[in-house]
Design a protein around this motif. Structure first.
Motif, PDB file in Angstrom:
ATOM      1  N   SER A  85       4.499  -1.456   3.047  1.00  0.00           N
ATOM      2  CA  SER A  85       4.503  -0.134   2.433  1.00  0.00           C
ATOM      3  C   SER A  85       5.789   0.117   1.691  1.00  0.00           C
ATOM      4  O   SER A  85       6.854  -0.381   2.077  1.00  0.00           O
ATOM      5  CB  SER A  85       4.329   0.951   3.498  1.00  0.00           C
ATOM      6  N   ALA A  86       5.694   0.910   0.635  1.00  0.00           N
ATOM      7  CA  ALA A  86       6.891   1.397  -0.048  1.00  0.00           C
ATOM      8  C   ALA A  86       6.980   2.912   0.074  1.00  0.00           C
ATOM      9  O   ALA A  86       7.787   3.542  -0.593  1.00  0.00           O
ATOM     10  CB  ALA A  86       6.884   0.984  -1.516  1.00  0.00           C
ATOM     11  N   ASN A  87       6.131   3.505   0.920  1.00  0.00           N
ATOM     12  CA  ASN A  87       6.301   4.911   1.276  1.00  0.00           C
ATOM     13  C   ASN A  87       7.561   5.067   2.113  1.00  0.00           C
ATOM     14  O   ASN A  87       8.152   4.084   2.567  1.00  0.00           O
ATOM     15  CB  ASN A  87       5.112   5.406   2.104  1.00  0.00           C
ATOM     16  N   SER A  88       7.918   6.314   2.373  1.00  0.00           N
ATOM     17  CA  SER A  88       9.101   6.525   3.201  1.00  0.00           C
ATOM     18  C   SER A  88       8.828   6.205   4.662  1.00  0.00           C
ATOM     19  O   SER A  88       9.733   6.362   5.491  1.00  0.00           O
ATOM     20  CB  SER A  88       9.622   7.967   3.062  1.00  0.00           C
ATOM     21  N   LEU A 115       0.853  -1.183   0.000  1.00  0.00           N
ATOM     22  CA  LEU A 115       0.000   0.000   0.000  1.00  0.00           C
ATOM     23  C   LEU A 115       0.889   1.232   0.000  1.00  0.00           C
ATOM     24  O   LEU A 115       1.773   1.360   0.850  1.00  0.00           O
ATOM     25  CB  LEU A 115      -0.902   0.036   1.233  1.00  0.00           C
ATOM     26  N   THR A 116       0.642   2.142  -0.939  1.00  0.00           N
ATOM     27  CA  THR A 116       1.490   3.329  -1.056  1.00  0.00           C
ATOM     28  C   THR A 116       0.638   4.566  -1.250  1.00  0.00           C
ATOM     29  O   THR A 116      -0.221   4.609  -2.142  1.00  0.00           O
ATOM     30  CB  THR A 116       2.472   3.185  -2.238  1.00  0.00           C
ATOM     31  N   ALA A 117       0.876   5.569  -0.418  1.00  0.00           N
ATOM     32  CA  ALA A 117       0.270   6.886  -0.608  1.00  0.00           C
ATOM     33  C   ALA A 117       1.299   7.770  -1.291  1.00  0.00           C
ATOM     34  O   ALA A 117       2.486   7.708  -0.988  1.00  0.00           O
ATOM     35  CB  ALA A 117      -0.134   7.483   0.739  1.00  0.00           C
ATOM     36  N   THR A 118       0.841   8.603  -2.222  1.00  0.00           N
ATOM     37  CA  THR A 118       1.790   9.439  -2.950  1.00  0.00           C
ATOM     38  C   THR A 118       1.240  10.844  -3.131  1.00  0.00           C
ATOM     39  O   THR A 118       0.045  11.044  -3.321  1.00  0.00           O
ATOM     40  CB  THR A 118       2.139   8.835  -4.325  1.00  0.00           C
ATOM     41  N   SER A 119       2.149  11.816  -3.056  1.00  0.00           N
ATOM     42  CA  SER A 119       1.802  13.193  -3.390  1.00  0.00           C
ATOM     43  C   SER A 119       2.352  13.557  -4.757  1.00  0.00           C
ATOM     44  O   SER A 119       2.264  14.713  -5.180  1.00  0.00           O
ATOM     45  CB  SER A 119       2.370  14.151  -2.322  1.00  0.00           C
ATOM     46  N   GLY A 120       2.940  12.583  -5.443  1.00  0.00           N
ATOM     47  CA  GLY A 120       3.485  12.869  -6.765  1.00  0.00           C
ATOM     48  C   GLY A 120       4.285  11.723  -7.338  1.00  0.00           C
ATOM     49  O   GLY A 120       3.760  10.871  -8.053  1.00  0.00           O
ATOM     50  N   ASP A 121       5.574  11.633  -6.973  1.00  0.00           N
ATOM     51  CA  ASP A 121       6.484  10.724  -7.650  1.00  0.00           C
ATOM     52  C   ASP A 121       6.620   9.349  -7.001  1.00  0.00           C
ATOM     53  O   ASP A 121       7.016   8.392  -7.658  1.00  0.00           O
ATOM     54  CB  ASP A 121       7.877  11.359  -7.750  1.00  0.00           C
ATOM     55  N   THR A 122       6.301   9.239  -5.712  1.00  0.00           N
ATOM     56  CA  THR A 122       6.465   7.946  -5.054  1.00  0.00           C
ATOM     57  C   THR A 122       5.652   6.860  -5.746  1.00  0.00           C
ATOM     58  O   THR A 122       6.143   5.755  -6.013  1.00  0.00           O
ATOM     59  CB  THR A 122       6.043   8.025  -3.575  1.00  0.00           C
TER      60      THR A 122
END
Length: 452
Positions: free
Chosen positions: A212-215, A133-140
């Motif tokens: 997750s692959a978010n930071s 599950l990944t949340a992104t504001s652009g490039d992630t």
């Protein structure tokens, strides 16, 4: 072997494999290494002559003992880092490090490609499946989607705020299919991030094997520490202790944390510039010692930085002796004097972002995009406040290719950014994308229906 602890201090410690696979700790904290390993005594002397993959394998090897062998890490890094890292001189002692040459033209490729290969191996060895599950504001989102595309045993679901990513950023997520799905959320990035974090802590979803692959995943930060060493080793005599300044466009503060890890390992850094857009919660925190998140986050042209409550601030607070929970409450204050010594944080308005982008191009013919422009303006602010900082070799991180933001760039310099090969043909690909409001109940129901 290095263990990984939760910033909330209420979850069991684990090794790198556990931290990568879980993403977020069970107590909603973020994993941190129990120690930041020092570079080998001769490493900074050798660094200038090391190729990027070899440098990455050596730096990451200290964090991955007992999980990946040196040979496995070398293979992962050789496969992941098959693109250049240009260092562009702009003015005397001022450089731009272009992190936009990977397959999605974003700095997120450095971490995502490592994680895709590392998690792919771990899942294969365990014979299990994983839902990222990944949340992104652009490039992630695009970097993660491409890095995990077709990886056996792994499915990816990306959440992004409706209307707050560029067309090209969106299409990099919504045109892939296969094991990658995307959902447009009627809310802000912080809403997307909150949905993901809540799902990780939901016992009803434990059977989905979420990660997750978010930071928020430590696997994002570790690979990003490498390019700080790469740039400094080629632009300064770091083996002799020559210090450098890094200016980092900052939203969720994962990119900056990569640099801080290298600093703690022994990279001679005079100061970090943490340049934000109008979401100025961190500059205000450093100035006042009081943290107050911004809800909702403010929409700016540097959209990947539209973050009103950066997850990674909890990690930064932990490194400086404090404790912040996932809500932003500070249970123990960090060493604010040391933070102010090591970091200069400043908020850059959209107007200043545009003016800086136009001026840098007019005076030097160097093309920035909004995020890199925020970083450049932040460095200039530091030089104004502290003229002695001009003596250091200074490196601004350009985090995405200008062609990902063609309208904004062209409006500033009246030049269409050249399209890199990685973005060619994107406009013609069909999109598949869901949409929902920022309700956790709706999100949970979707997960239980589609991924059981």
């Amino acid at each position: 072997m290095i263990e990984y602890y939760s910033t909330n201090l209420n979850a069991p410690r684990t090794d790198l494999a556990g931290a990568l696979l879980q993403g977020q700790a069970s107590d909603k904290g973020l994993y941190m290494p129990s120690e930041v390993p020092a570079f080998a005594p001769d490493f900074l002397k050798r660094a200038r002559d090391m190729a990027f993959p070899a440098m990455a394998a050596e730096i990451l090897g200290a964090y991955a003992q007992g999980v990946f062998t040196p040979a496995q890490l070398a293979e992962i890094c050789e496969d992941a880092y098959n693109f250049p890292v240009p260092l562009e001189k702009v003015q005397d002692k001022r450089f731009v490090m272009r992190l936009d040459q990977g397959p999605t033209a974003s700095f997120k490729d450095f971490a995502a490609r490592f994680m895709g290969r590392a998690l792919g191996r771990l899942v294969q060895s365990k014979g299990s499946e994983l839902l990222i599950l990944t949340a992104t504001s652009g490039d992630t989102g695009s970097a993660v989607a491409h890095a995990f595309l077709g990886v056996p045993g792994i499915r990816v679901l990306v959440l992004f705020p409706t209307g707050e990513v560029s067309d090209r950023q969106r299409k990099q997520m919504t045109t892939l299919g296969n094991n990658v799905a995307a959902i447009s959320v009627d809310g802000k990035f912080d809403d997307c991030q909150a949905l993901v974090k809540r799902a990780f802590a939901d016992p009803d979803l434990k059977g989905l094997n979420l990660s997750s692959a978010n930071s928020i995943n430590i696997g994002r930060l570790l690979p990003q520490s490498v390019y700080y060493v790469y740039a400094a080793s080629r632009l300064a005599d770091i083996a002799a202790g020559e210090k450098v300044v890094f200016s980092v466009p900052s939203g969720n503060f994962g990119d900056l944390m990569g640099g801080v890890l290298s600093y703690r390992s022994g990279l001679p850094v005079a100061r970090f510039v943490a340049a934000t857009n109008a979401n100025d919660e961190v500059p205000r925190f450093l100035a006042t010692g009081t943290y107050q998140k911004i809800e909702p986050s403010r929409e700016c042209i540097s959209n990947a930085m539209n973050v009103g409550h950066p997850s990674n601030l909890a990690r930064l607070v932990a490194l400086y002796g404090g404790r912040m929970d996932e809500t932003g409450h500070i249970h123990q204050a960090p060493d604010m004097e040391a933070l102010r010594r090591d970091f200069f944080s400043v908020s850059i308005s959209d107007e200043e972002t545009k003016a800086t982008l136009a001026r840098v191009y007019r005076e030097t013919q160097v093309m920035l995009e909004p995020h890199g422009s925020v970083g450049w303006a932040g460095l200039e602010r530091l030089n104004e406040v502290d003229p002695s900082s001009r003596a250091y070799t200074s490196i601004v991180l350009e985090t995405a290719h200008p062609a990902k933001f063609p309208a904004e760039v062209k409006a500033c310099i009246n030049v269409e950014p050249p399209l890199p090969p990685s973005l060619e043909g994107l406009e013609d690909k069909p999109e598949v994308c869901g949409r929902m409001d920022a309700s956790y109940e709706a999100f949970k129901a979707h997960l239980q229906k589609e991924y059981r």
